[in-house]
Write a protein that holds these residues in place. Structure first.
Motif, short mmCIF file in Angstrom:
data_model
loop_
_atom_site.label_atom_id
_atom_site.label_comp_id
_atom_site.label_asym_id
_atom_site.label_seq_id
_atom_site.Cartn_x
_atom_site.Cartn_y
_atom_site.Cartn_z
N LYS A 29 0.82 -1.20 0.00
CA LYS A 29 0.00 0.00 0.00
C LYS A 29 0.87 1.26 0.00
O LYS A 29 0.61 2.21 -0.75
CB LYS A 29 -0.91 -0.01 1.24
CG LYS A 29 -1.99 1.05 1.22
CD LYS A 29 -2.77 1.16 2.51
CE LYS A 29 -3.39 -0.10 3.00
NZ LYS A 29 -4.22 0.12 4.22
N SER A 30 1.92 1.27 0.80
CA SER A 30 2.80 2.43 0.86
C SER A 30 3.54 2.66 -0.45
O SER A 30 3.75 3.81 -0.86
CB SER A 30 3.82 2.28 2.00
OG SER A 30 3.17 2.39 3.22
N LYS A 33 1.05 4.29 -2.74
CA LYS A 33 0.85 5.68 -2.33
C LYS A 33 2.08 6.54 -2.60
O LYS A 33 1.96 7.75 -2.81
CB LYS A 33 0.45 5.74 -0.86
CG LYS A 33 -0.97 5.22 -0.63
CD LYS A 33 -1.29 4.92 0.82
CE LYS A 33 -1.23 6.08 1.72
NZ LYS A 33 -1.61 5.72 3.11
N ALA A 34 3.25 5.96 -2.63
CA ALA A 34 4.48 6.72 -2.92
C ALA A 34 4.58 7.07 -4.39
O ALA A 34 5.14 8.12 -4.74
CB ALA A 34 5.70 5.92 -2.48
N ILE A 63 -5.11 8.58 -3.56
CA ILE A 63 -4.31 8.14 -2.40
C ILE A 63 -5.24 7.73 -1.26
O ILE A 63 -5.04 6.69 -0.63
CB ILE A 63 -3.32 9.23 -1.97
CG1 ILE A 63 -2.22 9.38 -3.02
CG2 ILE A 63 -2.72 8.92 -0.61
CD1 ILE A 63 -1.31 10.57 -2.83
N GLU A 67 -5.68 4.00 0.41
CA GLU A 67 -5.59 3.78 1.86
C GLU A 67 -6.81 3.00 2.36
O GLU A 67 -6.70 2.11 3.18
CB GLU A 67 -5.46 5.12 2.59
CG GLU A 67 -5.45 5.00 4.10
CD GLU A 67 -4.26 4.20 4.64
OE1 GLU A 67 -4.45 3.48 5.63
OE2 GLU A 67 -3.15 4.29 4.06
N SER A 109 0.07 1.45 -9.33
CA SER A 109 -0.06 1.95 -7.96
C SER A 109 -1.29 1.38 -7.27
O SER A 109 -1.24 0.97 -6.11
CB SER A 109 -0.13 3.48 -7.96
OG SER A 109 1.07 4.03 -8.44
N ASP A 168 8.77 5.64 2.60
CA ASP A 168 8.26 6.98 2.87
C ASP A 168 7.35 7.36 1.69
O ASP A 168 7.79 7.40 0.54
CB ASP A 168 9.43 7.95 3.00
CG ASP A 168 9.02 9.40 3.15
OD1 ASP A 168 7.82 9.73 3.02
OD2 ASP A 168 9.92 10.24 3.39
N GLU A 169 6.11 7.63 1.97
CA GLU A 169 5.13 7.83 0.91
C GLU A 169 5.34 9.12 0.11
O GLU A 169 4.76 9.29 -0.94
CB GLU A 169 3.71 7.75 1.47
CG GLU A 169 3.41 6.35 1.97
CD GLU A 169 2.13 6.22 2.76
OE1 GLU A 169 1.37 7.22 2.87
OE2 GLU A 169 1.88 5.11 3.28
N SER A 170 6.18 10.01 0.60
CA SER A 170 6.45 11.24 -0.15
C SER A 170 7.77 11.16 -0.92
O SER A 170 8.16 12.12 -1.58
CB SER A 170 6.49 12.44 0.81
OG SER A 170 7.61 12.33 1.68
#
Length: 184
Positions: A29-30, A33-34, A63, A67, A109, A168-170
């Motif tokens: 999932k991460s 989202k990244a 996103i 989630e 994604s 880290d999703e960002s």
């Protein structure tokens, strides 16, 4: 001397497949989202999705839906697009390479939630996108340098992920937010 992606891509792909095959749900999932924000850095992402998949979309909603695992509308839109696309029809509209990358990337994604191989596809698609820009831009050296850095970057973060870390999703947005992904 320019970095030659062809000489390392098979080995890198095998590395990704090996290291990312045992991801847990939170890691998958991460990863999804990244990468979503990265794909929204590409030219006309919203317009591409709304035109071809015929759904309204935003980075934050996608996103949030990833989630909450409420992505059936997106998966249905992909399925409908595939089913309705007839390359022999008179009104067939061929996607340009960046549109293919956008649709594929967001699909990767979204589907990373379900299957680990889509995480691999996300990493490889970033390489494909950088390679595309290297081949068709006015500044191939710039893109070649990014491509080399990306391979090294992926090696590091995938190693961390394979040791149980959650991405880290960002990370991809922060990494590429200053890069000009212009239309080519």
């Amino acid at each position: 001397m320019m970095f030659d992606i062809v000489s390392v891509i098979s080995k890198h792909t095998a590395f990704l497949e090996d290291k990312l095959k045992q991801l847990n749900l939170n890691q998958r999932k991460s990863i999804g989202k990244a990468f979503i924000p990265f794909y929204f850095l590409l030219p006309e992402t919203v317009e591409c999705i709304e035109h071809h998949l015929k759904i309204k979309i935003s980075k934050s909603k996608l996103i949030e839906d990833l989630e909450n695992n409420t992505l059936q509308y997106f998966k249905d839109a992909l399925k409908n697009y595939d089913a309705e696309t007839d390359e022999y029809a008179e009104n067939f509209e061929e996607l340009d390479p960046m549109e293919v990358n956008i649709i594929s990337g967001l699909e990767n994604s979204v589907c990373a939630y379900d299957k680990s191989e889509y995480a691999v596809y996300n990493f490889l698609l970033v390489i494909d996108i950088l390679d595309y820009y290297e081949n068709f831009s006015d500044n191939p050296e710039y893109w070649n340098n990014l491509l080399k850095e990306e391979i090294d970057f992926q090696q590091k973060i995938v190693e961390q992920i394979s040791n149980g870390s959650v991405i880290d999703e960002s990370i991809y947005f922060e990494r590429y937010k200053e890069v000009q992904f212009d239309e080519i």
